[in-house]
Design a protein around this motif. Structure first.
Motif, short mmCIF file in Angstrom:
data_model
loop_
_atom_site.label_atom_id
_atom_site.label_comp_id
_atom_site.label_asym_id
_atom_site.label_seq_id
_atom_site.Cartn_x
_atom_site.Cartn_y
_atom_site.Cartn_z
N LEU A 197 -16.82 17.18 23.51
CA LEU A 197 -16.80 16.40 24.75
C LEU A 197 -18.12 15.70 25.03
CD1 LEU A 197 -14.95 19.01 27.00
CD2 LEU A 197 -13.97 16.94 25.97
N GLY A 198 -19.21 16.16 24.39
CA GLY A 198 -20.52 15.58 24.66
C GLY A 198 -21.35 16.48 25.55
N ARG A 199 -22.66 16.24 25.53
CA ARG A 199 -23.58 17.13 26.23
C ARG A 199 -23.34 17.17 27.73
NH1 ARG A 199 -27.98 17.42 29.24
NH2 ARG A 199 -29.40 19.19 28.93
N ASP A 200 -23.10 16.00 28.36
CA ASP A 200 -22.91 15.99 29.81
C ASP A 200 -21.70 16.83 30.22
OD1 ASP A 200 -25.11 14.39 30.12
OD2 ASP A 200 -23.99 12.53 30.44
N ALA A 201 -20.60 16.68 29.48
CA ALA A 201 -19.40 17.46 29.79
C ALA A 201 -19.63 18.94 29.52
CB ALA A 201 -18.22 16.94 28.99
N ASP A 202 -20.35 19.25 28.45
CA ASP A 202 -20.66 20.65 28.16
C ASP A 202 -21.48 21.26 29.30
OD1 ASP A 202 -19.29 20.96 25.79
OD2 ASP A 202 -21.02 20.47 24.51
N ALA A 203 -22.44 20.49 29.82
CA ALA A 203 -23.25 21.00 30.94
C ALA A 203 -22.39 21.24 32.17
CB ALA A 203 -24.37 20.01 31.26
#
Length: 210
Positions: free
Chosen positions: A114-120
């Motif tokens: 999902l990408g870093r922003d979504a993971d965060a």
């Protein structure tokens, strides 16, 4: 079969859930209004509000008055939106992202597609749900969060719609505070044996499809 853990954290009390529901449905509430709406003593309401403020769920502001008299304290939900954001909630989101980044550096396979922003965002959401007594299971392909068994399963059936609505708004606020493409769209099931949160992706990406 797994059993739900004890309901913990700032919203462990249904009285606090009721107060939170009231400030979610309308901002700038006074202690007097909340006391009248819940039937709780003003001092009890004040204590509950402080727990909610400490947890990052409510913000307090002093009203701006144009007439003489002592200004009142007004209470609103901390939704993660600009102007309605709690420093406590911001710190929680940053700390969750930092812990998640560390985990993914140690275990790269823990990262989703999902990408870093979504993971965060998922890091912050999982920590929030665990603090609230849930044992969340996230499917980052279907974009769902399984919340069964629910720690509020013993609640009166007539109270469940308010509980689920409050938790959905809290999850929406946590995701907004963390910043990223994911949103919490709805809670499906809303029973003790089935309770699943459906997430959405503002990027318009379709997940879980061949």
């Amino acid at each position: 079969m797994a059993t739900a853990g004890p309901v913990c954290g700032p919203i462990s009390s249904y009285s606090r859930v009721r107060i939170l529901h009231l400030v979610q449905t309308r901002s700038d509430r006074t202690i007097g209004e909340l006391s009248d709406a819940t039937g709780l003593h003003a001092n009890t309401v004040r204590e509950h509000l402080q727990r909610l403020i400490d947890g990052g769920y409510v913000i307090a502001q002093t009203e701006h008055r144009t007439v003489r008299g002592r200004p009142r304290t007004l209470y609103s939900a901390a939704t993660g939106a600009p102007g309605a954001s709690s420093p406590v909630a911001r710190d929680k989101a940053k700390a969750a992202a930092a812990r998640g980044d560390l985990l993914r550096r140690i275990l790269p396979a823990a990262a989703s597609d999902l990408g870093r922003d979504a993971d965060a965002q998922l890091d912050a959401l999982i920590e929030h749900l665990e603090e609230s007594g849930f044992e969340p299971v996230v499917d980052d392909v279907q974009l769902t969060v399984d919340l069964a068994p629910c720690p509020h399963a013993a609640a009166r059936p007539e109270d469940r719609p308010v509980l689920c609505r409050v938790h959905l708004i809290l999850m929406q606020g946590v995701l907004a505070e963390a910043g990223g493409p994911l949103t919490a769209e709805c809670v499906r099931g809303e029973t003790a044996s089935e309770c699943t949160v459906q997430l959405g992706d503002l990027r318009g990406v379709t997940h879980g499809m061949a």
